[in-house]
Enzyme design. Structure first.
Site, PDB file in Angstrom:
ATOM      1  N   TYR A 275      -0.087 -40.415  64.289  1.00 28.05           N
ATOM      2  CA  TYR A 275       0.529 -40.491  65.622  1.00 28.05           C
ATOM      3  C   TYR A 275      -0.586 -40.322  66.667  1.00 28.05           C
ATOM      4  CZ  TYR A 275       4.792 -39.453  62.924  1.00 28.05           C
ATOM      5  OH  TYR A 275       5.812 -39.463  61.995  1.00 28.05           O
ATOM      6  N   CYS A 371       5.935 -30.872  70.372  1.00 30.06           N
ATOM      7  CA  CYS A 371       6.595 -30.462  71.606  1.00 30.06           C
ATOM      8  C   CYS A 371       8.005 -29.963  71.324  1.00 30.06           C
ATOM      9  CB  CYS A 371       6.622 -31.607  72.614  1.00 30.06           C
ATOM     10  SG  CYS A 371       7.514 -33.074  72.021  1.00 30.06           S
TER      11      CYS A 371
END
Length: 424
Positions: A275, A371
């Protein structure tokens, strides 16, 4: 059926709403604090705040006139000390719920107001002109903001210019989204929505882009005008991100996270950055390690690759790139056998499938960035069960006055037999 009630707030939930008990069970009340007595209009499990009868000593006056209206901030009414304690506690709660060691949680890092370099505005053309701001919570209504204490001053001050650029592009009554990234070259504006401006409209917008000194304007991925090449710096490596690119929200917090990741990977000769985005970590890691960067977003990956090639004078080690949807097709344990370090920074849903492959691999060091504390805790539990030791987890708050929290977890594999995820 809605009803008026007086409630006592017991605690704050994970989304920042006050949690109270009523005759029908738990009720969630936005903009309240633990210990407060409040009057609300309740409708099922949700309630709208009418008044605070007994305020908490932690309650403060919000700094922004749009608080409770624009749908952005959730916690401006909470004093800074209480806010920081609650925010860091989100990580402690998530790890504890999975039975993980919370003693490894390090001191949190907090950003300051007016430091966010990326904003996603909603805009709509009305009889009164362009409304530019954010959508009211649980609504499609665009709140035309006059100030914002979260975004960088350069973006906040550019609101009139952004309205002027958007006005010739928008049909009346149709909402679009404008992602504005603050780059070293100026503001990079990417408009997305169901609009198809003609050449005349584009020329009118381009004239305003020139006059206002914006770096680039794109509409649905098409460049309208780019007087300057947008640039961001990952340490001292310069990259030109694609329109609307995802960037870490606050540069200072990005540096905190990058230092943690690169420090942990310092002894790794070959690192897989999963990612990878535009290269936030990959291009920093390349100063000491060979890096294979994997990302599903083609334009972001192309920007990373070009950034590597354009910075040959930085004497970076080799960086290879691979476009791949890691949620559907994670790198397998067999593919990971050539790497001694892995970094992964997935979306909020986390990287469960990828974590299981890492768990079954021979990788020695892992840096997990997230997150979402809940999905991070789930992914960490998979790795720990497979023989990794959780060395540290550092909370990083780059989403001020919201319930969102970034974190960086560092792990090392214990010596001895590794366990395959299928044994768990």
């Amino acid at each position: 059926m809605s009803r008026t009630e007086t409630l006592t707030i017991d605690e704050l939930g994970a989304r920042g709403d006050g949690v109270a008990k009523s005759g029908d069970g738990q009720v969630f009340v936005p903009y309240t604090l633990a210990g407060e007595t409040v009057t609300v209009i309740a409708d099922g499990r949700r309630a709208a705040l009418l008044s605070v009868r007994t305020p908490s000593p932690d309650r403060v006056e919000p700094v922004c006139r749009h608080f409770e209206t624009c749908g952005g901030c959730a916690l401006q009414h909470m004093g800074p000390d209480a806010y920081r304690t609650w925010k860091a506690g989100l990580l402690d709660r998530a790890l504890g719920a999975r039975g993980l060691d919370t003693s490894v949680i390090r001191q949190a890092h907090f950003c300051e107001p007016r430091t966010r370099r990326r904003a996603v505005f909603s805009a709509i053309l009305t009889e009164k002109g362009v409304l530019l701001g954010f959508q009211q919570a649980a609504s499609n209504t665009v709140v035309d903001i006059e100030e914002c204490h979260v975004i960088a001053p350069e973006i906040d001050a550019a609101r009139p210019a952004l309205k002027a650029v958007l006005e010739p592009l928008l049909p009346a009554g149709r909402t679009v989204h404008a992602t504005v990234n603050l780059t070293l070259s100026g503001l990079d504006v990417a408009v997305e929505g169901k609009i198809a401006p003609d050449d005349r409209q584009k020329r009118a917008a381009a004239d305003i882009v020139r006059a206002e000194g914006l770096a680039r304007l794109t509409v649905n991925g098409e460049i309208v005008l780019a007087p300057k090449r947008p640039l961001v710096a990952f340490d001292d490596v310069m990259v030109s991100p694609p329109p609307g690119a995802f960037l870490q929200a606050v540069p200072e917090m990005e540096t905190v996270m990058a230092d943690l990741v690169t420090g942990h990977m310092a002894k790794s000769k070959r690192v897989a950055d999963l990612y990878a985005g535009c290269g936030t970590f990959a291009l920093r890691l390349a100063k000491s390690s060979t890096v294979h960067a994997v990302e599903g977003d083609g334009p972001a990956l192309a920007a990373l690759d070009r950034g590597f090639r354009d910075n040959s004078d930085r004497k970076l080690k080799p960086v290879t790139v691979e476009r791949r949807d890691l949620a559907r097709r994670p790198m397998t344990a067999h593919e990971l056998r050539v790497f001694d370090g892995v970094v992964f920074d997935p979306p909020r849903a986390g990287a469960e499938a990828q974590a299981r492959e890492i768990a079954a691999s021979t990788v020695r060091r892992v840096a997990a960035i997230s997150c979402n504390p809940e999905t991070l805790a789930r992914d960490l539990a998979i790795l720990i069960q497979a023989g990794f030791t959780l060395k540290s987890v550092t909370p990083v708050d780059q989403f001020i006055w919201t319930p969102h929290l970034e974190a960086v977890a560092l792990l090392e594999r214990r010596t001895g037999r590794k366990r395959h995820w299928s044994d768990m």
